[in-house]
Design an enzyme around this catalytic site. Structure first.
Site, mmCIF file in Angstrom:
data_model
loop_
_atom_site.group_PDB
_atom_site.id
_atom_site.type_symbol
_atom_site.label_atom_id
_atom_site.label_comp_id
_atom_site.label_asym_id
_atom_site.label_seq_id
_atom_site.Cartn_x
_atom_site.Cartn_y
_atom_site.Cartn_z
ATOM 1 N N ARG A 1 0.814 -1.224 0.000
ATOM 2 C CA ARG A 1 0.000 0.000 0.000
ATOM 3 C C ARG A 1 0.845 1.271 0.000
ATOM 4 O O ARG A 1 0.350 2.351 -0.243
ATOM 5 C CB ARG A 1 -0.949 -0.030 1.219
ATOM 6 C CG ARG A 1 -2.033 -1.065 1.110
ATOM 7 C CD ARG A 1 -2.713 -1.339 2.445
ATOM 8 N NE ARG A 1 -1.922 -2.218 3.306
ATOM 9 C CZ ARG A 1 -2.313 -2.660 4.511
ATOM 10 N NH1 ARG A 1 -3.491 -2.298 4.991
ATOM 11 N NH2 ARG A 1 -1.542 -3.449 5.229
ATOM 12 N N LYS B 1 8.819 -1.047 3.115
ATOM 13 C CA LYS B 1 8.012 -0.203 3.995
ATOM 14 C C LYS B 1 8.712 0.214 5.284
ATOM 15 O O LYS B 1 8.745 1.401 5.614
ATOM 16 C CB LYS B 1 6.691 -0.886 4.332
ATOM 17 C CG LYS B 1 5.871 -0.080 5.337
ATOM 18 C CD LYS B 1 4.431 -0.505 5.415
ATOM 19 C CE LYS B 1 4.234 -1.695 6.286
ATOM 20 N NZ LYS B 1 2.789 -1.930 6.510
ATOM 21 N N ARG C 1 29.026 24.501 3.530
ATOM 22 C CA ARG C 1 29.116 23.111 3.060
ATOM 23 C C ARG C 1 30.102 22.314 3.928
ATOM 24 O O ARG C 1 30.749 22.866 4.807
ATOM 25 C CB ARG C 1 29.516 23.125 1.587
ATOM 26 C CG ARG C 1 28.400 23.701 0.703
ATOM 27 C CD ARG C 1 28.874 23.929 -0.704
ATOM 28 N NE ARG C 1 29.512 22.737 -1.247
ATOM 29 C CZ ARG C 1 30.409 22.745 -2.228
ATOM 30 N NH1 ARG C 1 30.770 23.894 -2.776
ATOM 31 N NH2 ARG C 1 30.951 21.633 -2.660
#
Ligand code: UD1
Ligand code: CA
Length: 464
Positions: free
Chosen positions: A15, A22, A332
């Site tokens: 889903r 997931k 950075r």
């Protein structure tokens, strides 16, 4: 008594509609299964076994050696998943927590209370439940007339009466370990999804007159199970609220908590103020009395006290006490900003150390540089650190002055107290205390502007 845990993390998560497995989807910057394992570690579980299947390699690569694994080759349901732990844990005496890898908000405090209740009651199993206004999608807790839990019914198997029940199964349980594996042997896949449900263990236990109880969590926000991206966003929101609240209780001012995003590994000192649109990520650590934002993103950086950062982005940077950064600065990796340094607008710093009190106020690039203290780098001055093949170092001594629009062609060294005249392109070292000028000498032609304009005009008219 030995305390074990089984984490269910083998599902594909269809889903989610994602190429990422997931349980590896991050919530507040950390994969969901990472939250679950960290929470188990917080409550000092003796042994944690993670059931892996889909994306097993990726899940194992992420969690590493802090847990053990069992492989579920085919995903036949949560009951089948737990069964894969039988070889490792089936013979053990003790208590076993079963928890899903997709419920990242369940807290250590809640698990502790559940364990405590379970130990006192002597039940065979305790289910962690929640009461929800909208229970749709979750398994429902069915209680008998005496109020005891009798079974759990999955959403897809619910009749109308069962669907109306608002108490849900969070997917977290604590079992008497032997009874868990004994009951699992009787679970079948006779249901709408043809899966072996772990939830059926509850009905099997109660049918055998074992006592099963429900422990309803105090804060139902912890119960969310993430099955799709809508729930993922909801989990993110709820976790963000939890983190922000904790920082506020610890003495951080957050002007607009709904618009401030702090990942779980971030630390922030007293009386620091976070303005709207602040995003603090990774292992960022911020000291006391800082003002951060608006609209700033700080990743894996260390900021000491009394620092101001406005509309800027920092990554792997260090900023010492009293410095100010921005608006619109970009620090950075390897930016190492000294005490009381001023980094102004449209300034980029990479792999460069700037000593105390140095100012880079506007429109500069400083990369691969060692800059001393109290140096002034003028507007538009840059280090030319890259020739297309190699990166080279620029060194600037204390108290030096670099005028506007200077190009420092690295490797190059500017001495202490040296003065580089605006507009110079510097290719050779400048010694301590020297002045360098490297630009074309200006010549003026008196009255020539008027002359040239008249000539142009005449040319234009003759063409018409
Ligand atoms: C499950 C529960 C439901 C509960 C909900 C709470 C069952 C049958 N249902 O439903 O009662 O309300 O969690 O969020 O247990 N998994 C495996 N192997 C499998 C299947 C699943 O490891 O074969 C893992 C998944 O990766 C996931 C967890 O088990 O982390 C739960 O599976 P999922 O399919 O999300 O179950 P739900 O439908 O949410
Ligand atoms: Ca789920």
């Amino acid at each position: 008594m030995k305390l074990m845990a089984i984490v269910l993390a083998a599902g594909q998560g269809k889903r989610m509609k994602s190429k990422l497995y997931k349980v590896l989807h991050p919530v507040v910057g950390k994969p969901m299964v990472g939250h679950v394992v960290d929470t188990l570690q917080d409550i000092e579980v003796d042994q944690t076994l993670v059931i892996v299947g889909y994306g097993a390699e990726a899940v194992q690569a992420y969690l590493g050696e802090r847990v053990a694994y069992a492989l579920q080759k085919e995903q036949l349901g949560t009951g089948h998943a737990v069964l894969q732990a039988k070889e490792a844990l089936g013979a053990e005496e003790g208590l076993t927590i079963v928890i899903c890898g997709d419920t990242p908000l369940i807290s250590a405090a809640t698990l502790k209370s559940m364990i405590e209740l379970h130990r006192q009651s002597g039940a065979s199993a305790t289910i962690l439940t929640a009461k929800l206004d909208d229970p749709h999608g979750y398994g429902r807790i069915i209680r008998g007339e005496d109020g005891r839990v009798t079974r759990i019914v999955e959403q897809k198997d619910c009749n109308a009466e069962e669907a109306a029940v608002q108490e849900i199964n969070t997917g977290t349980y604590i079992f008497n370990n032997r009874k868990l594996f004994h009951a699992l042997a009787s679970v079948t896949n006779q249901n709408v999804q043809n899966e072996y449900y772990l939830t059926d263990v509850i009905g099997i236990l109660t049918a055998a007159s074992d006592v099963v109880q429900g422990y309803c969590m105090a804060n139902s926000a912890e119960s969310i199970g993430v099955n799709d991206r809508v729930a993922l966003a909801e989990a993110e929101r709820l976790f963000k609220e939890r983190i922000n609240r904790q920082h506020m209780l610890n003495g951080v001012t957050i002007i607009d908590p709904s618009n401030t995003y702090i990942e779980s590994g971030v630390t922030i000192g007293l009386d620091t103020v976070l303005l709207p649109g602040t995003i603090l990520r990774g292992s960022t650590a911020i000291g006391d009395n800082c003002t951060i934002g608006p609209q700033s993103e700080i990743i894996d950086s260390t900021i000491h006290d009394e620092v101001t950062i406005k509309q800027s982005i920092l990554q792997d940077a260090f900023v010492d006490d009293g410095a100010s950064v921005g608006p619109f600065a970009y620090l950075r990796p390897g930016a190492n900003i000294g005490k009381n340094v001023k980094i102004g607008d449209f300034v980029e710093i990479k792999n460069a150390t700037l000593g105390e009190g140095t100012k880079v106020s506007h429109l500069s690039y400083v990369g691969d540089a060692m800059v001393g203290s109290n140096v002034n780098i003028g507007c538009g001055a840059i280090t030319v650190n890259y020739d297309g093949f190699n990166k080279s170092l620029t060194e600037i001594g204390d108290d030096a002055f670099v005028g506007s629009n200077v190009n420092l062609i690295a490797p190059v060294k500017i001495g202490k107290g040296a003065y580089v005249v605006a507009g110079s392109t510097i290719t050779h070292a400048v010694d301590d205390g020297d002045l360098a000028i490297a630009r074309e000498r200006q010549s003026n032609k008196p009255g020539y502007a008027d002359k040239i304009k008249a000539r142009m005009k005449a040319k234009k008219n003759s063409k018409q």
